[in-house]
Design a protein around this motif. Structure first.
Motif, mmCIF file in Angstrom:
data_model
loop_
_atom_site.group_PDB
_atom_site.id
_atom_site.type_symbol
_atom_site.label_atom_id
_atom_site.label_comp_id
_atom_site.label_asym_id
_atom_site.label_seq_id
_atom_site.Cartn_x
_atom_site.Cartn_y
_atom_site.Cartn_z
ATOM 1 N N GLN A 3 23.298 43.513 54.796
ATOM 2 C CA GLN A 3 22.958 43.007 53.642
ATOM 3 C C GLN A 3 23.506 43.538 52.384
ATOM 4 O OE1 GLN A 3 20.004 41.431 53.751
ATOM 5 N NE2 GLN A 3 19.675 41.328 51.471
ATOM 6 N N LEU A 4 23.798 42.611 51.534
ATOM 7 C CA LEU A 4 24.785 42.880 50.418
ATOM 8 C C LEU A 4 23.739 43.666 49.437
ATOM 9 C CD1 LEU A 4 26.350 39.329 50.079
ATOM 10 C CD2 LEU A 4 26.976 41.300 51.198
ATOM 11 N N ALA A 5 24.542 44.721 49.019
ATOM 12 C CA ALA A 5 23.887 45.682 48.048
ATOM 13 C C ALA A 5 24.709 45.354 46.612
ATOM 14 C CB ALA A 5 23.929 47.027 48.375
ATOM 15 N N HIS A 6 24.075 45.021 45.677
ATOM 16 C CA HIS A 6 24.773 44.641 44.456
ATOM 17 C C HIS A 6 24.242 45.587 43.153
ATOM 18 C CE1 HIS A 6 26.563 42.632 40.927
ATOM 19 N NE2 HIS A 6 25.520 42.646 40.549
ATOM 20 N N THR A 7 25.322 46.157 42.473
ATOM 21 C CA THR A 7 24.909 46.787 41.617
ATOM 22 C C THR A 7 25.764 46.480 40.479
ATOM 23 O OG1 THR A 7 26.645 48.557 41.842
ATOM 24 C CG2 THR A 7 24.355 49.089 42.780
ATOM 25 N N GLU A 8 25.316 46.561 39.099
ATOM 26 C CA GLU A 8 26.132 46.134 37.861
ATOM 27 C C GLU A 8 27.653 46.596 37.763
ATOM 28 O OE1 GLU A 8 25.273 43.805 35.926
ATOM 29 O OE2 GLU A 8 23.343 43.734 36.988
ATOM 30 N N GLN A 9 28.160 47.830 38.720
ATOM 31 C CA GLN A 9 29.290 48.160 38.726
ATOM 32 C C GLN A 9 30.169 47.768 39.729
ATOM 33 O OE1 GLN A 9 26.624 50.408 38.729
ATOM 34 N NE2 GLN A 9 26.602 51.030 36.654
ATOM 35 N N ALA A 10 29.392 46.900 40.822
ATOM 36 C CA ALA A 10 30.071 46.617 41.925
ATOM 37 C C ALA A 10 30.903 45.289 41.803
ATOM 38 C CB ALA A 10 28.855 46.178 42.883
ATOM 39 N N ASN A 11 31.993 45.554 40.930
ATOM 40 C CA ASN A 11 32.886 44.355 40.449
ATOM 41 C C ASN A 11 34.127 44.783 40.927
ATOM 42 O OD1 ASN A 11 33.499 46.078 38.504
ATOM 43 N ND2 ASN A 11 32.456 44.885 37.063
ATOM 44 N N GLY A 12 34.599 45.903 41.349
ATOM 45 C CA GLY A 12 35.932 46.090 41.758
ATOM 46 C C GLY A 12 36.822 46.802 40.544
ATOM 47 N N ASP A 13 36.222 46.937 39.319
ATOM 48 C CA ASP A 13 36.952 47.463 38.226
ATOM 49 C C ASP A 13 37.581 48.833 38.498
ATOM 50 O OD1 ASP A 13 36.715 45.017 36.802
ATOM 51 O OD2 ASP A 13 35.134 45.830 35.418
ATOM 52 N N TRP A 14 36.591 49.779 39.091
ATOM 53 C CA TRP A 14 37.079 51.093 39.356
ATOM 54 C C TRP A 14 38.213 51.188 40.089
ATOM 55 C CZ3 TRP A 14 37.972 54.292 43.464
ATOM 56 C CH2 TRP A 14 38.079 55.497 43.311
ATOM 57 N N TYR A 15 38.425 50.172 41.210
ATOM 58 C CA TYR A 15 39.642 50.232 41.952
ATOM 59 C C TYR A 15 40.682 49.746 41.466
ATOM 60 C CZ TYR A 15 36.860 51.541 46.207
ATOM 61 O OH TYR A 15 36.294 51.981 47.352
ATOM 62 N N ASP A 16 40.597 48.839 40.280
ATOM 63 C CA ASP A 16 41.518 48.170 39.742
ATOM 64 C C ASP A 16 42.215 49.286 38.680
ATOM 65 O OD1 ASP A 16 43.560 46.233 38.983
ATOM 66 O OD2 ASP A 16 42.608 45.616 37.176
ATOM 67 N N HIS A 17 41.320 49.998 37.909
ATOM 68 C CA HIS A 17 41.543 50.916 36.907
ATOM 69 C C HIS A 17 42.399 52.303 37.514
ATOM 70 C CE1 HIS A 17 40.977 53.308 33.136
ATOM 71 N NE2 HIS A 17 40.554 54.455 33.882
ATOM 72 N N VAL A 18 42.038 52.625 38.714
ATOM 73 C CA VAL A 18 42.473 53.839 39.526
ATOM 74 C C VAL A 18 43.730 53.425 40.079
ATOM 75 C CG1 VAL A 18 42.043 55.639 41.053
ATOM 76 C CG2 VAL A 18 40.199 54.915 39.609
ATOM 77 N N PHE A 19 43.759 52.244 40.786
ATOM 78 C CA PHE A 19 44.759 52.083 41.592
ATOM 79 C C PHE A 19 45.782 50.815 41.231
ATOM 80 C CE2 PHE A 19 41.638 53.879 44.778
ATOM 81 C CZ PHE A 19 42.518 54.975 44.908
ATOM 82 N N HIS A 20 45.213 50.278 40.120
ATOM 83 C CA HIS A 20 45.920 49.022 39.789
ATOM 84 C C HIS A 20 46.236 48.059 40.688
ATOM 85 C CE1 HIS A 20 46.711 51.493 36.069
ATOM 86 N NE2 HIS A 20 46.992 52.496 36.843
ATOM 87 N N VAL A 21 45.293 47.603 41.421
ATOM 88 C CA VAL A 21 45.269 46.767 42.507
ATOM 89 C C VAL A 21 45.756 45.425 42.362
ATOM 90 C CG1 VAL A 21 43.762 45.585 44.143
ATOM 91 C CG2 VAL A 21 43.272 47.906 43.552
ATOM 92 N N ARG A 22 45.275 44.887 40.956
ATOM 93 C CA ARG A 22 45.830 43.475 40.649
ATOM 94 C C ARG A 22 47.432 43.396 40.521
ATOM 95 N NH1 ARG A 22 41.640 42.039 35.819
ATOM 96 N NH2 ARG A 22 39.749 42.282 37.118
ATOM 97 N N ARG A 23 47.952 44.473 40.204
ATOM 98 C CA ARG A 23 49.444 44.571 40.033
ATOM 99 C C ARG A 23 50.339 44.348 41.653
ATOM 100 N NH1 ARG A 23 50.574 49.481 35.943
ATOM 101 N NH2 ARG A 23 49.204 48.631 34.310
ATOM 102 N N TRP A 24 49.575 44.606 42.426
ATOM 103 C CA TRP A 24 50.375 44.835 43.692
ATOM 104 C C TRP A 24 49.643 44.293 44.923
ATOM 105 C CZ3 TRP A 24 47.347 47.424 47.214
ATOM 106 C CH2 TRP A 24 46.479 48.324 46.789
ATOM 107 N N LYS A 25 48.639 43.806 44.749
ATOM 108 C CA LYS A 25 47.754 43.156 46.042
ATOM 109 C C LYS A 25 48.470 41.870 46.362
ATOM 110 C CE LYS A 25 44.346 40.038 43.962
ATOM 111 N NZ LYS A 25 43.169 39.580 44.214
ATOM 112 N N LYS A 26 49.259 41.183 45.971
ATOM 113 C CA LYS A 26 49.787 40.043 46.322
ATOM 114 C C LYS A 26 51.057 40.303 47.397
ATOM 115 C CE LYS A 26 48.694 36.626 42.968
ATOM 116 N NZ LYS A 26 47.891 36.790 41.830
ATOM 117 N N LEU A 27 51.358 41.689 47.375
ATOM 118 C CA LEU A 27 52.581 42.059 48.290
ATOM 119 C C LEU A 27 52.001 42.407 49.332
ATOM 120 C CD1 LEU A 27 54.294 44.563 45.470
ATOM 121 C CD2 LEU A 27 54.911 41.990 46.076
#
Length: 160
Positions: free
Chosen positions: A40-64
């Motif tokens: 079952q999918l749980a959704h919260t307003e914060q559930a958008n991945g921003d925390w992971y991108d802010h802390v780990f900068h995922v968008r910079r390296w995920k394509k690698l």
């Protein structure tokens, strides 16, 4: 070291066994039924991945990162091919499958310390974490984004 082996056997087992663990667990994970990873999918307003991108900068390296699933005829997660609800739900489940696989890989590879002497055993554990943690972080980031996208899509559908 709990199991005593000659150094040559330790080297052979580790050199061959670690890649076999990576690939074997990835393959076995693709063989598991999809229903194991659908929840079952749980959704919260914060559930958008921003925390992971802010802390780990995922968008910079995920394509690698490689996506090994297609190597075993699994679900490719490198690109979003549709915004259809069924596809997004499948994609979300496949991120869970990928995360499951990487957690198992950390555990399995860490077991190589049973015969690997210190300090090489520390390197084994660090390698197990370093080779799988970025994948886990990316899969969680992607899953949260897909859940958010699916929620927005369903909200628009119900509002229409």
């Amino acid at each position: 070291m709990w199991i005593e082996l000659p150094n040559i056997w330790i080297a052979v087992i580790n050199i061959l066994g670690i890649p076999v663990c990576h690939l074997g667990i990835a393959w076995l994970s693709t063989c598991l039924p999809a229903r194991m990873f659908q929840q079952q999918l749980a959704h919260t307003e914060q559930a958008n991945g921003d925390w992971y991108d802010h802390v780990f900068h995922v968008r910079r390296w995920k394509k690698l990162l490689p996506d090994a699933a297609p190597w075993f005829r699994g679900f490719a997660k490198g690109k979003l091919k549709s915004t259809d609800s069924i596809y997004l739900t499948t994609f979300i489940g496949e991120t869970r499958r990928g995360e499951f696989s990487h957690w198992l890989q950390i555990i399995a590879i860490s077991l190589f310390i049973l015969w690997t002497p210190y300090p090489a055993s520390i390197i084994i554990v660090l390698y197990a974490i370093a080779s799988n943690a970025p994948c886990i972080i990316n899969l969680r980031y992607t899953r949260l984004r897909m859940v958010n996208l699916l929620h927005k899509k369903q909200t628009r559908t119900h509002a229409s």
